[in-house]
Motif scaffolding. Structure first.
Motif, short mmCIF file in Angstrom:
data_model
loop_
_atom_site.label_atom_id
_atom_site.label_comp_id
_atom_site.label_asym_id
_atom_site.label_seq_id
_atom_site.Cartn_x
_atom_site.Cartn_y
_atom_site.Cartn_z
N PHE A 136 0.94 -1.16 0.22
CA PHE A 136 0.08 0.03 -0.09
C PHE A 136 0.86 1.21 -0.10
CE2 PHE A 136 -3.31 -2.72 1.35
CZ PHE A 136 -4.42 -2.41 0.46
N SER A 137 2.04 1.23 0.75
CA SER A 137 2.95 2.16 0.67
C SER A 137 3.50 2.52 -0.71
CB SER A 137 4.12 1.75 1.82
OG SER A 137 5.13 2.71 1.58
N LEU A 138 3.83 1.42 -1.37
CA LEU A 138 4.20 1.68 -2.59
C LEU A 138 3.05 2.33 -3.52
CD1 LEU A 138 6.35 1.09 -4.89
CD2 LEU A 138 5.51 -1.18 -5.06
N LEU A 139 2.00 1.78 -3.30
CA LEU A 139 1.00 2.23 -4.19
C LEU A 139 0.66 3.69 -4.11
CD1 LEU A 139 -0.65 0.72 -6.34
CD2 LEU A 139 -2.42 0.29 -4.57
N PHE A 140 0.63 4.05 -2.74
CA PHE A 140 0.40 5.46 -2.33
C PHE A 140 1.52 6.52 -2.95
CE2 PHE A 140 0.85 9.12 0.26
CZ PHE A 140 -0.17 9.55 0.45
N PHE A 141 2.72 6.13 -2.88
CA PHE A 141 3.66 7.02 -2.95
C PHE A 141 3.89 7.18 -4.57
CE2 PHE A 141 5.05 6.65 1.62
CZ PHE A 141 5.06 7.90 1.61
N ILE A 142 3.61 5.98 -5.07
CA ILE A 142 3.48 6.15 -6.63
C ILE A 142 2.32 7.10 -7.10
CG2 ILE A 142 2.76 5.00 -8.85
CD1 ILE A 142 4.18 2.59 -7.84
N LEU A 143 1.21 6.96 -6.34
CA LEU A 143 0.13 7.72 -6.87
C LEU A 143 0.32 9.46 -6.62
CD1 LEU A 143 -2.63 5.28 -6.12
CD2 LEU A 143 -2.12 6.18 -8.23
N LEU A 144 1.16 9.31 -5.60
CA LEU A 144 1.37 10.97 -5.08
C LEU A 144 2.54 11.52 -6.08
CD1 LEU A 144 1.15 12.86 -2.74
CD2 LEU A 144 3.04 12.10 -1.53
N LEU A 145 3.10 10.77 -6.46
CA LEU A 145 4.24 11.11 -7.62
C LEU A 145 3.41 11.41 -8.92
CD1 LEU A 145 7.18 11.46 -8.66
CD2 LEU A 145 7.01 8.78 -9.38
N VAL A 146 2.35 10.65 -9.26
CA VAL A 146 1.67 10.86 -10.58
C VAL A 146 0.97 12.12 -10.37
CG1 VAL A 146 -0.29 10.03 -11.83
CG2 VAL A 146 1.53 8.66 -11.09
N ALA A 147 0.47 12.53 -8.97
CA ALA A 147 -0.50 13.46 -8.56
C ALA A 147 0.30 14.84 -8.89
CB ALA A 147 -1.08 13.41 -7.33
N ALA A 148 1.63 14.42 -8.29
CA ALA A 148 2.64 15.85 -8.46
C ALA A 148 3.04 16.18 -10.06
CB ALA A 148 3.85 15.54 -7.47
N LEU A 149 3.10 14.82 -10.63
CA LEU A 149 3.51 14.95 -12.08
C LEU A 149 2.29 15.79 -12.80
CD1 LEU A 149 5.32 11.56 -12.99
CD2 LEU A 149 6.11 14.21 -13.26
N THR A 150 1.22 15.36 -12.79
CA THR A 150 0.24 16.03 -13.42
C THR A 150 -0.02 17.47 -12.86
OG1 THR A 150 -1.57 15.34 -11.93
CG2 THR A 150 -1.38 14.20 -14.07
N SER A 151 0.60 17.75 -11.88
CA SER A 151 0.72 19.34 -11.44
C SER A 151 1.76 20.27 -12.03
CB SER A 151 0.41 19.48 -9.79
OG SER A 151 -0.60 18.96 -9.36
N SER A 152 2.71 19.54 -11.87
CA SER A 152 4.19 20.08 -12.28
C SER A 152 4.25 20.39 -13.76
CB SER A 152 5.37 19.34 -11.73
OG SER A 152 5.43 18.06 -12.48
N ILE A 153 3.53 19.49 -14.54
CA ILE A 153 3.61 19.52 -15.89
C ILE A 153 2.88 20.75 -16.30
CG2 ILE A 153 4.23 17.27 -16.81
CD1 ILE A 153 1.12 16.97 -17.13
N SER A 154 1.95 21.23 -15.68
CA SER A 154 0.95 22.34 -15.82
C SER A 154 1.74 23.54 -15.39
CB SER A 154 -0.36 22.19 -15.04
OG SER A 154 -0.21 22.55 -13.67
N LEU A 155 2.84 23.36 -14.52
CA LEU A 155 3.60 24.67 -13.98
C LEU A 155 4.32 24.75 -15.24
CD1 LEU A 155 4.23 23.77 -10.21
CD2 LEU A 155 3.49 25.91 -11.11
#
Ligand code: PHE
Length: 449
Positions: A305-324
């Motif tokens: 679950f930890s792996l899943l969570f941090f991957i998803l957090l990374l993805v959430a961060a990526l979809t934001s950083s690309i917009s920046l």
């Protein structure tokens, strides 16, 4: 305004997903919980929600209007909408914010990469160290690993931007955001099942108004801007990719509500667990990286679950950083006639160099102070609490006082084809309520009121 051959998002759902992708990110899952912890809990959340409703949503909508009507990067739109006038300085102010935010965003997203690595490791190796605070402190104050992680994150951001936003982002977000949501719900359930979790809920939902200090207002307003991605040209840029038949008020409400909801869910996932373990809610930026591993550590299949969570957090961060990054890239493409790849490389390198300083400000550079704050804290404070609200202020002043009402109405109603009953209220807000509220919060934050 002419429908030209600019790239655009593929569908209405695509617009929703891409803008939610930009809005939902570290701001919801990392920043919101730790600010809530530092600013006294429920009372902060209440003020935050008021900021979103009164100021955030109207500005979000204003940015979409400006972007779609102006059809250009966040600098060009103002030249298109108000030729010969200096309103384009709003776009320029936005570029500063973009770079500063990208720098510290990369730092935190880099930590996420390390935690993905740690989770993978613990899947295979029985880990000895269950002192999660020590693990976090060792890592984030070191020199090499956090910088490497930050650079990796910027490379990922740049690669997605290189391949173009629409297909990659739209499609990625469509699949990944629902998964993020499901994982968050699972974490909430798990957290609520822990003993004494009710204390966490009280902290989140039972306001203690004596906790409200002057800085709470400024922090809540800054968070509203940060979380909705407004005040730096992101939503203007995305707005320029939105087709003429999109219902802008509906998109603005839906995206903002989704964003608020995810932030609250993150709070429910974290605070009950935190109180259950008897930890302090004012852990600061490390909150998510200490408390959640603790929760995972106690779960069956925790590493997974930890792996899943941090991957998803990374993805959430990526979809934001690309917009920046896209804000600057589109500017360089349109104004400096650069190729997409060159624009991407230049802006990503710029953001990475700045980012190294913010990343190291937890370790080797921790004694470098700017007005009494570390480099990281000053970058966050300056961009989020000062620059974003300032741009937001000028955006509403521009639309509310200088841009023809008729044009605003045409843009919102898609030339009269849809109705927007709240138009008078929206106008009232952007003319009076939002600018006055921003000034009030500023003066209060600076201790003048
Ligand atoms: N809204 C994003 C988040 O909450 C951060 C962000 C800010 C993205 C500004 C784009 C522009 O994580």
């Amino acid at each position: 305004m002419k429908e030209n051959n600019r790239i655009s998002f593929g569908s209405k759902f695509g617009v929703y997903v891409a803008t939610v992708g930009s809005a939902v990110g570290l701001g919801n899952i990392w920043r919101f919980p730790y600010l809530t912890g530092n600013n006294g809990g429920a009372a902060f959340i209440l003020i935050y929600l008021i900021c979103v409703l009164l100021i955030g949503i109207p500005i979000f909508m204003s940015e979409l209007i400006i972007g779609r009507r102006g059809q250009g990067n966040s600098f060009r739109v103002f030249k298109n909408l108000a030729p010969e006038k200096p309103w384009y300085f709003i776009g320029i102010l936005g570029f500063f914010s973009v770079f500063i935010i990208l720098s510290f965003y990369g730092t935190i997203a880099g930590w996420t990469i390390e935690y993905i690595y740690l989770s993978v490791k613990s899947l295979f190796v029985q880990t000895q160290n269950s002192d999660y605070t020590a693990v976090f402190n060792d890592f984030h104050t070191s020199t090499f690993a956090p910088v490497v992680c930050q650079i990796l994150f910027m490379i990922m951001t740049a690669i997605i931007i290189l391949f173009g936003v629409q297909k990659g982002i739209e499609n990625c977000s469509k699949i990944l955001l629902p998964i993020l949501f499901v994982i968050l719900v699972i974490l909430c359930v798990r957290s609520l099942m822990l003993p004494n979790s009710i204390e966490g809920l009280k902290f989140l939902f039972y306001p203690d108004f004596s906790k409200i200090t002057t800085s709470v207002f400024l922090n809540a307003l800054g968070q509203a801007f940060f979380s909705l991605s407004i005040g730096m040209g992101t939503i203007i840029t995305y707005g320029s990719y939105v087709k003429k038949d999109n219902n802008l008020p509906k998109t603005s409400f839906l995206v903002s509500l989704t964003d608020m909801f995810i932030a609250i869910l993150a709070g429910v996932a974290i605070f009950p667990a935190l109180f259950s373990f008897g930890m302090s809610p004012s852990e600061g930026p490390g909150l998510v990286f200490i408390v959640l591993p603790e929760v995972f550590g106690q779960m069956v299949g925790g590493s997974f679950f930890s792996l899943l969570f941090f991957i998803l957090l990374l993805v959430a961060a990526l979809t934001s950083s690309i917009s920046l990054l896209e804000v600057v890239v589109l500017f360089l493409i349109e104004e400096c006639k650069m190729k997409r790849w060159a624009a991407t490389v230049v802006s990503a390198i710029g953001a990475t160099i700045l980012g190294v300083f913010t990343t190291l400000s937890f370790g080797p550079l921790k004694d470098v102070n700017i007005f009494g704050k570390s480099i990281f804290d000053s970058a966050d404070f300056l961009a989020t609490n000062i620059f974003l609200p300032l741009s937001g202020f000028f955006i509403v002043i521009f639309l509310g006082w200088f841009y023809p009402k008729k044009n605003i109405k045409n843009e919102i109603t898609n030339d009269g084809t849809i109705r927007f009953k709240l138009f008078p209220i929206y106008l009232f807000i952007i003319k009076f309520v939002a600018p006055i509220a921003i000034i009030f919060v500023f003066l209060r934050g600076l201790g003048i009121l």
